[in-house]
Structure formats: structure tokens, C-alpha cells
Design a protein around this motif. Structure first.
Motif, PDB file in Angstrom:
ATOM      1  N   THR A 100      -5.961  49.172 101.181  1.00  6.52           N
ATOM      2  CA  THR A 100      -5.179  50.266 100.205  1.00  6.52           C
ATOM      3  C   THR A 100      -4.889  50.344  99.006  1.00  6.52           C
ATOM      4  O   THR A 100      -4.669  51.852  98.597  1.00  6.52           O
ATOM      5  N   TYR A 101      -5.540  49.301  98.303  1.00  4.33           N
ATOM      6  CA  TYR A 101      -5.538  49.712  96.926  1.00  4.33           C
ATOM      7  C   TYR A 101      -7.156  50.337  96.439  1.00  4.33           C
ATOM      8  O   TYR A 101      -7.120  51.070  96.350  1.00  4.33           O
ATOM      9  N   THR A 102      -7.886  49.429  96.845  1.00  2.00           N
ATOM     10  CA  THR A 102      -9.083  49.934  95.890  1.00  2.00           C
ATOM     11  C   THR A 102      -9.706  50.944  96.625  1.00  2.00           C
ATOM     12  O   THR A 102     -10.248  51.771  96.039  1.00  2.00           O
ATOM     13  N   LEU A 103      -9.808  50.963  97.832  1.00  2.00           N
ATOM     14  CA  LEU A 103     -10.037  52.124  99.594  1.00  2.00           C
ATOM     15  C   LEU A 103      -9.380  53.042  98.418  1.00  2.00           C
ATOM     16  O   LEU A 103     -10.553  53.961  98.006  1.00  2.00           O
ATOM     17  N   ARG A 151       8.900  39.992  95.803  1.00  2.00           N
ATOM     18  CA  ARG A 151       8.184  39.203  96.755  1.00  2.00           C
ATOM     19  C   ARG A 151       7.966  39.660  98.116  1.00  2.00           C
ATOM     20  O   ARG A 151       6.377  38.973  98.819  1.00  2.00           O
ATOM     21  N   THR A 152       7.753  41.144  98.506  1.00  2.00           N
ATOM     22  CA  THR A 152       7.168  41.911  99.645  1.00  2.00           C
ATOM     23  C   THR A 152       5.560  42.469  99.371  1.00  2.00           C
ATOM     24  O   THR A 152       5.389  43.445  98.367  1.00  2.00           O
ATOM     25  N   MET A 153       5.121  42.005  99.620  1.00  2.00           N
ATOM     26  CA  MET A 153       3.750  41.127  99.669  1.00  2.00           C
ATOM     27  C   MET A 153       3.309  43.107  99.856  1.00  2.00           C
ATOM     28  O   MET A 153       1.884  43.627  98.944  1.00  2.00           O
ATOM     29  N   TRP A 154       3.472  43.310 100.657  1.00  2.00           N
ATOM     30  CA  TRP A 154       3.156  45.375 100.921  1.00  2.00           C
ATOM     31  C   TRP A 154       3.565  45.760 100.108  1.00  2.00           C
ATOM     32  O   TRP A 154       2.901  47.132  99.943  1.00  2.00           O
ATOM     33  N   ALA A 155       4.809  45.905  99.850  1.00  2.00           N
ATOM     34  CA  ALA A 155       5.490  46.961  98.312  1.00  2.00           C
ATOM     35  C   ALA A 155       5.173  47.053  97.250  1.00  2.00           C
ATOM     36  O   ALA A 155       4.188  47.917  96.503  1.00  2.00           O
ATOM     37  N   ARG A 156       4.612  45.434  96.656  1.00  2.00           N
ATOM     38  CA  ARG A 156       3.483  45.182  95.643  1.00  2.00           C
ATOM     39  C   ARG A 156       2.562  45.895  95.333  1.00  2.00           C
ATOM     40  O   ARG A 156       1.857  46.699  94.499  1.00  2.00           O
ATOM     41  N   VAL A 157       1.496  45.970  96.620  1.00  2.00           N
ATOM     42  CA  VAL A 157       0.289  46.123  96.494  1.00  2.00           C
ATOM     43  C   VAL A 157       0.443  48.363  96.754  1.00  2.00           C
ATOM     44  O   VAL A 157       0.340  48.420  95.698  1.00  2.00           O
ATOM     45  N   LYS A 158       2.065  48.655  97.247  1.00  2.00           N
ATOM     46  CA  LYS A 158       1.687  50.081  97.457  1.00  2.00           C
ATOM     47  C   LYS A 158       2.132  50.734  95.968  1.00  2.00           C
ATOM     48  O   LYS A 158       1.482  51.702  95.536  1.00  2.00           O
ATOM     49  N   GLY A 159       3.101  49.641  95.424  1.00  2.00           N
ATOM     50  CA  GLY A 159       3.121  49.911  93.678  1.00  2.00           C
ATOM     51  C   GLY A 159       2.612  50.108  92.961  1.00  2.00           C
ATOM     52  O   GLY A 159       1.907  50.898  91.824  1.00  2.00           O
ATOM     53  N   LYS A 160       1.260  49.264  92.881  1.00  2.00           N
ATOM     54  CA  LYS A 160       0.473  48.596  91.826  1.00  2.00           C
ATOM     55  C   LYS A 160      -0.305  50.244  92.304  1.00  2.00           C
ATOM     56  O   LYS A 160      -0.892  50.550  91.326  1.00  2.00           O
ATOM     57  N   THR A 161      -0.790  50.908  93.357  1.00  2.00           N
ATOM     58  CA  THR A 161      -1.648  51.720  93.672  1.00  2.00           C
ATOM     59  C   THR A 161      -0.657  53.163  94.017  1.00  2.00           C
ATOM     60  O   THR A 161      -1.425  53.684  92.754  1.00  2.00           O
ATOM     61  N   GLU A 162       0.809  53.727  93.828  1.00  2.00           N
ATOM     62  CA  GLU A 162       0.975  54.656  92.822  1.00  2.00           C
ATOM     63  C   GLU A 162       1.023  54.546  91.251  1.00  2.00           C
ATOM     64  O   GLU A 162       0.131  55.277  91.065  1.00  2.00           O
ATOM     65  N   SER A 197      -4.132  39.688 105.196  1.00  2.00           N
ATOM     66  CA  SER A 197      -4.018  38.738 104.489  1.00  2.00           C
ATOM     67  C   SER A 197      -4.137  40.193 102.845  1.00  2.00           C
ATOM     68  O   SER A 197      -4.018  40.883 103.408  1.00  2.00           O
ATOM     69  N   GLU A 198      -3.466  39.526 102.044  1.00  2.00           N
ATOM     70  CA  GLU A 198      -3.137  40.250 100.930  1.00  2.00           C
ATOM     71  C   GLU A 198      -4.653  41.081  99.947  1.00  2.00           C
ATOM     72  O   GLU A 198      -4.403  41.710 100.140  1.00  2.00           O
ATOM     73  N   HIS A 199      -5.563  39.911 100.779  1.00  2.00           N
ATOM     74  CA  HIS A 199      -6.853  40.256 100.173  1.00  2.00           C
ATOM     75  C   HIS A 199      -7.378  41.155 100.986  1.00  2.00           C
ATOM     76  O   HIS A 199      -7.400  42.720  99.966  1.00  2.00           O
ATOM     77  N   ASP A 200      -7.271  41.272 102.250  1.00  2.00           N
ATOM     78  CA  ASP A 200      -7.651  42.623 102.884  1.00  2.00           C
ATOM     79  C   ASP A 200      -6.882  43.798 103.225  1.00  2.00           C
ATOM     80  O   ASP A 200      -7.252  44.978 102.286  1.00  2.00           O
ATOM     81  N   PHE A 201      -4.848  43.977 102.941  1.00  2.00           N
ATOM     82  CA  PHE A 201      -4.034  45.153 102.901  1.00  2.00           C
ATOM     83  C   PHE A 201      -4.908  45.622 101.039  1.00  2.00           C
ATOM     84  O   PHE A 201      -4.304  46.630 101.233  1.00  2.00           O
ATOM     85  N   PHE A 217      -3.650  62.701 100.613  1.00  2.00           N
ATOM     86  CA  PHE A 217      -4.141  61.736 101.000  1.00  2.00           C
ATOM     87  C   PHE A 217      -3.017  60.406 102.437  1.00  2.00           C
ATOM     88  O   PHE A 217      -1.393  59.782 102.252  1.00  2.00           O
ATOM     89  N   CYS A 218      -3.652  60.429 103.552  1.00  2.00           N
ATOM     90  CA  CYS A 218      -2.800  59.660 104.455  1.00  2.00           C
ATOM     91  C   CYS A 218      -3.306  58.786 105.254  1.00  2.00           C
ATOM     92  O   CYS A 218      -2.860  58.066 106.314  1.00  2.00           O
ATOM     93  N   LEU A 219      -4.242  57.993 104.653  1.00  2.00           N
ATOM     94  CA  LEU A 219      -5.084  57.020 105.148  1.00  2.00           C
ATOM     95  C   LEU A 219      -4.204  56.016 104.676  1.00  2.00           C
ATOM     96  O   LEU A 219      -3.914  56.000 103.833  1.00  2.00           O
ATOM     97  N   GLY A 220      -4.367  54.876 105.420  1.00  2.00           N
ATOM     98  CA  GLY A 220      -3.548  53.403 105.254  1.00  2.00           C
ATOM     99  C   GLY A 220      -3.203  53.199 106.514  1.00  2.00           C
ATOM    100  O   GLY A 220      -3.900  53.491 107.463  1.00  2.00           O
ATOM    101  N   THR A 221      -3.052  51.562 106.502  1.00  2.00           N
ATOM    102  CA  THR A 221      -2.556  50.620 107.330  1.00  2.00           C
ATOM    103  C   THR A 221      -1.617  49.863 107.648  1.00  2.00           C
ATOM    104  O   THR A 221      -0.472  49.495 106.198  1.00  2.00           O
ATOM    105  N   SER A 222      -1.222  49.469 108.803  1.00  2.00           N
ATOM    106  CA  SER A 222      -0.204  48.002 108.462  1.00  2.00           C
ATOM    107  C   SER A 222      -0.424  46.657 107.785  1.00  2.00           C
ATOM    108  O   SER A 222      -2.078  46.460 108.055  1.00  2.00           O
ATOM    109  N   SER A 223       0.717  46.343 107.402  1.00  2.00           N
ATOM    110  CA  SER A 223       0.353  45.319 106.539  1.00  2.00           C
ATOM    111  C   SER A 223       0.356  43.705 107.995  1.00  2.00           C
ATOM    112  O   SER A 223       0.006  42.311 107.244  1.00  2.00           O
ATOM    113  N   LEU A 224       0.657  44.336 108.395  1.00  2.00           N
ATOM    114  CA  LEU A 224       1.071  43.365 110.008  1.00  2.00           C
ATOM    115  C   LEU A 224      -0.020  42.507 110.740  1.00  2.00           C
ATOM    116  O   LEU A 224      -1.314  42.666 110.909  1.00  2.00           O
ATOM    117  N   GLY A 225       0.205  40.988 110.147  1.00  2.00           N
ATOM    118  CA  GLY A 225      -0.859  40.255 110.178  1.00  2.00           C
ATOM    119  C   GLY A 225      -1.933  40.046 109.455  1.00  2.00           C
ATOM    120  O   GLY A 225      -3.623  40.141 109.415  1.00  2.00           O
TER     121      GLY A 225
END
Length: 221
Positions: free
Chosen positions: A90-93, A125-136, A82-86, A72-80
Motif C-alpha cells: 500500500t505505501y512502498t509500492l 488503532r486501525t492498521m490499514w487506516a494508519r498506512v493509508k493515511g501515511k500514503t496520502e 501483516s502490517e509489514h506486508d500491507f 492510481f487504483c491499485l490496492g489490496t485488502s488488509s484482511l489476513g
């Protein structure tokens, strides 16, 4: 074990590189690329499945059966973003796709491209890292044969592939120095692909694979 692998994200840099290694590797006998648009690659091992909506896979479930690996190599940068969209991308999809595969192919090994610095506690504190952590963490709860979370840092692209991110042309020449000075934070795209193939075919103990582990696994593939 001979692999029949599903790959997502093949129109991006990492997915294209992993697909490239799979098509070259003798242990991978068949590849299904699942994406929203064609990857532009033709090969006897390769079949493509175009899916307009990754949140609704009901119409293509029959096409996803019979595989023993997913990269699974599908993903996107969190730059720009919102946490909701990321979170949605990243997680829901990811979890929706993985949940479907775990029900259809319970003997599958699922390899997820996460990132160095991912927060397994989900509380940093880092949004993308939290979301990635929950995904893992939630991928690990699904009834796959095994789940591996890959955490690359800087990735040296594979020469000749078309989806290399533009800014890499300004950084690639520094790779030999990066490899010496930041050995635990840099690896090649080839090494990621080979490490995934090795994990899917042979397994290993550690479910979180940092850069050092990626290099070690690649050397065994």
C-alpha cells in the motif's frame, strides 16, 4: 484540458471501472494502463504497458513520460495481512510509482484511491487506516501539479464489467436503500471515474475527496 492518463489496477474492480469511464469520456484522449498482466480491454485510446516489478521502473521510464494525469487504483485488502506486508504493497509500492511519475511528469495530477475512514494522523488503532493515511500524506509532498486522495465507502459496481468482486452480487440489490439511508457513505463506480476525470482536467480546492465530494464532482464532469 485534454487528458493523457495513466491508470493502474485495471484488472481490479475500481481500476476497470475508472478505465471504462476514461474510454467513454471525450476529455480523455489517451490512456496508458500499467499493470502486471493484461487488462483484456481493446480500444483506440488504449495502450498497455506490462511491468513485472512495480518496485523497479527504470526499464520503462521512457514509456511513462508525456502524461498529465494518473488514476492510481491499485490496492489490496488488509484482511489476513501483516502490517509489514500491507505497508509494502500500500505505501512502498505506491510511493515508488508516484515518485517516478512526479520526476518524469511534474505537471501531472495524481489521483489516489484511498478509503473512507483513512487516518490522516497516522496514529489511530486501525492498521490499514494508519498506512493509508501515511500514503496520502506522503503523496501530497511529491512535486506533482496536484494530488487528490479519494475516499469512497461502499461502491456500487458498473453493470457489465468483469472484475466486480463476487460479494457485490449479494449487496447490489440493496443499493437504492443504501443511497437513501447512508448517502454520505455510498457512491457508484461511475461517479468515482467521473470525479477523477473532473479533478484532473479542472482541479478543485479540496485535496481529500470524501463520498459527498465524489458525487458533486461527478455531476460536473
Amino acid at each position: 484540458m485534454k487528458l493523457k492518463a495513466i491508470i493502474t489496477g485495471a484488472t481490479g474492480m475500481v481500476g476497470e471501472g475508472v478505465l471504462h469511464e476514461c474510454l467513454l469520456h471525450p476529455d480523455v484522449e489517451h490512456v496508458l494502463v500499467v499493470g502486471r498482466k493484461a487488462c483484456g480491454v481493446s480500444h483506440p485510446k488504449l495502450k498497455e504497458l506490462l511491468v513485472p516489478d512495480f518496485f523497479d521502473l527504470s526499464a520503462v521510464e521512457a514509456d511513462l513520460r508525456g502524461y498529465n494525469a494518473c488514476f492510481f487504483c491499485l490496492g489490496t485488502s488488509s484482511l489476513g495481512m501483516s502490517e509489514h506486508d500491507f505497508y509494502k504493497i500500500t505505501y512502498t509500492l505506491t510511493l515508488n510509482f508516484a515518485q517516478t511519475l512526479s520526476e518524469l511528469n511534474p505537471d501531472m495530477t495524481f489521483c489516489y484511491v484511498s478509503g473512507a475512514g483513512t487516518d490522516s494522523t497516522e496514529k489511530g488503532r486501525t492498521m490499514w487506516a494508519r498506512v493509508k493515511g501515511k500514503t496520502e500524506n506522503d503523496l501530497m509532498k511529491l512535486p506533482f501539479r496536484q494530488v487528490y486522495n479519494f475516499r469512497p465507502g461502499y461502491i456500487q459496481p458498473t453493470e457489465g464489467l468483469k472484475n466486480t468482486l463476487p460479494y457485490y452480487k449479494y449487496l447490489s440489490w440493496l443499493y437504492p436503500a443504501f443511497r437513501v439511508l447512508f448517502a454520505n457513505y455510498v457512491c457508484t463506480l461511475k461517479e468515482i471515474g467521473l470525479a477523477m476525470i473532473h479533478c484532473a482536467g479542472n482541479g478543485q480546492q479540496k485535496t481529500v475527496v470524501e463520498v459527498k465530494g465524489i458525487k458533486a464532482l461527478a455531476s460536473q464532469s
